[in-house]
Design a protein around this motif. Sequence first.
Motif, PDB file in Angstrom:
ATOM      1  N   LYS A  14     122.273 -10.910  35.767  1.00 15.17           N
ATOM      2  CA  LYS A  14     121.865 -10.047  36.868  1.00 15.17           C
ATOM      3  C   LYS A  14     122.876  -8.922  37.014  1.00 15.17           C
ATOM      4  O   LYS A  14     124.076  -9.143  37.060  1.00 15.17           O
ATOM      5  CB  LYS A  14     121.784 -10.840  38.171  1.00 15.17           C
ATOM      6  CG  LYS A  14     120.656 -11.860  38.196  1.00 15.17           C
ATOM      7  CD  LYS A  14     120.585 -12.559  39.527  1.00 15.17           C
ATOM      8  CE  LYS A  14     119.434 -13.556  39.559  1.00 15.17           C
ATOM      9  NZ  LYS A  14     119.340 -14.229  40.867  1.00 15.17           N
ATOM     10  N   ILE A  15     122.382  -7.687  37.087  1.00 12.59           N
ATOM     11  CA  ILE A  15     123.235  -6.516  37.197  1.00 12.59           C
ATOM     12  C   ILE A  15     123.397  -6.173  38.671  1.00 12.59           C
ATOM     13  O   ILE A  15     122.410  -6.005  39.402  1.00 12.59           O
ATOM     14  CB  ILE A  15     122.627  -5.323  36.445  1.00 12.59           C
ATOM     15  CG1 ILE A  15     122.329  -5.723  35.000  1.00 12.59           C
ATOM     16  CG2 ILE A  15     123.556  -4.124  36.502  1.00 12.59           C
ATOM     17  CD1 ILE A  15     123.546  -6.151  34.216  1.00 12.59           C
TER      18      ILE A  15
ATOM     19  N   HIS B 100     114.765  -6.786  40.995  1.00 10.10           N
ATOM     20  CA  HIS B 100     114.256  -5.765  40.083  1.00 10.10           C
ATOM     21  C   HIS B 100     112.729  -5.690  40.162  1.00 10.10           C
ATOM     22  O   HIS B 100     112.039  -6.702  40.247  1.00 10.10           O
ATOM     23  CB  HIS B 100     114.666  -6.084  38.638  1.00 10.10           C
ATOM     24  CG  HIS B 100     116.138  -5.950  38.391  1.00 10.10           C
ATOM     25  ND1 HIS B 100     116.837  -4.794  38.633  1.00 10.10           N
ATOM     26  CD2 HIS B 100     117.047  -6.855  37.902  1.00 10.10           C
ATOM     27  CE1 HIS B 100     118.105  -4.964  38.306  1.00 10.10           C
ATOM     28  NE2 HIS B 100     118.255  -6.215  37.872  1.00 10.10           N
TER      29      HIS B 100
ATOM     30  N   GLU C 244     111.706  -1.541  32.254  1.00 12.19           N
ATOM     31  CA  GLU C 244     112.736  -0.866  33.031  1.00 12.19           C
ATOM     32  C   GLU C 244     112.486  -1.055  34.517  1.00 12.19           C
ATOM     33  O   GLU C 244     111.346  -0.942  34.996  1.00 12.19           O
ATOM     34  CB  GLU C 244     112.760   0.623  32.696  1.00 12.19           C
ATOM     35  CG  GLU C 244     113.874   1.384  33.395  1.00 12.19           C
ATOM     36  CD  GLU C 244     113.931   2.838  32.976  1.00 12.19           C
ATOM     37  OE1 GLU C 244     114.768   3.576  33.535  1.00 12.19           O
ATOM     38  OE2 GLU C 244     113.127   3.231  32.107  1.00 12.19           O
ATOM     39  N   CYS C 245     113.578  -1.334  35.234  1.00 14.98           N
ATOM     40  CA  CYS C 245     113.467  -1.501  36.687  1.00 14.98           C
ATOM     41  C   CYS C 245     113.236  -0.139  37.322  1.00 14.98           C
ATOM     42  O   CYS C 245     113.972   0.822  37.064  1.00 14.98           O
ATOM     43  CB  CYS C 245     114.738  -2.133  37.244  1.00 14.98           C
ATOM     44  SG  CYS C 245     114.750  -2.278  39.051  1.00 14.98           S
TER      45      CYS C 245
ATOM     46  N   CYS D 139     116.546   0.627  39.934  1.00  9.75           N
ATOM     47  CA  CYS D 139     117.923   0.913  39.494  1.00  9.75           C
ATOM     48  C   CYS D 139     118.017   1.387  38.042  1.00  9.75           C
ATOM     49  O   CYS D 139     119.095   1.743  37.568  1.00  9.75           O
ATOM     50  CB  CYS D 139     118.808  -0.316  39.676  1.00  9.75           C
ATOM     51  SG  CYS D 139     118.366  -1.706  38.596  1.00  9.75           S
TER      52      CYS D 139
ATOM     53  N   TYR E 161     117.641  -0.469  35.371  1.00 10.97           N
ATOM     54  CA  TYR E 161     118.078  -1.512  34.452  1.00 10.97           C
ATOM     55  C   TYR E 161     116.991  -1.764  33.407  1.00 10.97           C
ATOM     56  O   TYR E 161     115.818  -1.894  33.738  1.00 10.97           O
ATOM     57  CB  TYR E 161     118.398  -2.793  35.217  1.00 10.97           C
ATOM     58  CG  TYR E 161     118.613  -3.989  34.320  1.00 10.97           C
ATOM     59  CD1 TYR E 161     119.724  -4.061  33.485  1.00 10.97           C
ATOM     60  CD2 TYR E 161     117.693  -5.034  34.305  1.00 10.97           C
ATOM     61  CE1 TYR E 161     119.926  -5.148  32.669  1.00 10.97           C
ATOM     62  CE2 TYR E 161     117.881  -6.128  33.488  1.00 10.97           C
ATOM     63  CZ  TYR E 161     118.995  -6.180  32.667  1.00 10.97           C
ATOM     64  OH  TYR E 161     119.186  -7.259  31.843  1.00 10.97           O
TER      65      TYR E 161
END
Length: 238
Positions: A199-200, A208, A225-226, A229, A231
């Motif tokens: 998890k970023i 996300h 792609e999120c 953000c 990600y």
Amino acid sequence: MPPRKRKSEDNVPVVEKLYRRNQVSYEGAGGFSIDDDEYSERREELREKRDQKRDRQYVYITAPDNCIDCEKPLLDSFLWDKFNYAVCNNCRDENGRHKLIAKTDARKQYLLKDCDFDLRQPALRFISKKNPHNPRYGDMKLYLKLQVEARALEIFESWERLEEERSNRTASREAASDKKFEKKIREMRKEIRGFSHIKINVNTPHEHEFGEESYNEKTDEYSKECNLCGYLLTYEKL
């Protein structure tokens, strides 16, 4: 504080003595700064002494009476003096048949080893020239291309076998390069799989929200792609 005394010659290590002996002067050894003109002059002196010493063994070889091309008396001949090749200066074709070739190029083009030049008898003669890229580099060794080609035929017996060996070596290098590339891809995929489960953290905690799934044919991978953000989640499908 009294000045330091120079160490006597008796206390100089053997290695340093040998090093000094092989320099034009101790100040001209590696690590000292001298003028470029002086450096070039000393390099030229060393080159001449080295070449003269190397060529002594060829002084006693009797030159033929005539040039092998025009069959006239062999009077002035650069090719005989430097390469024991009996062609007079009038017949010398320095940009064609009697072209010189650098050792590096000769090894690559004709697949020769150092021992093929120096140890296989008779050793191939050469002349030394300053490196055109930088005069402070080591001198270039230039060989008579005709003699290099004759040595290559002596080893490979025919141009066909030489070309076959060149193809085999090229194929081996390409195969090794492909294996290295595939190994790197596998390692990258393992890293990507591991990161896909991490998890970023971003400034604002959130879950996300991924957009549509896309597929990359080159890497055989999928990604999403999120939208919040940016990600990028990359993964494979088994």
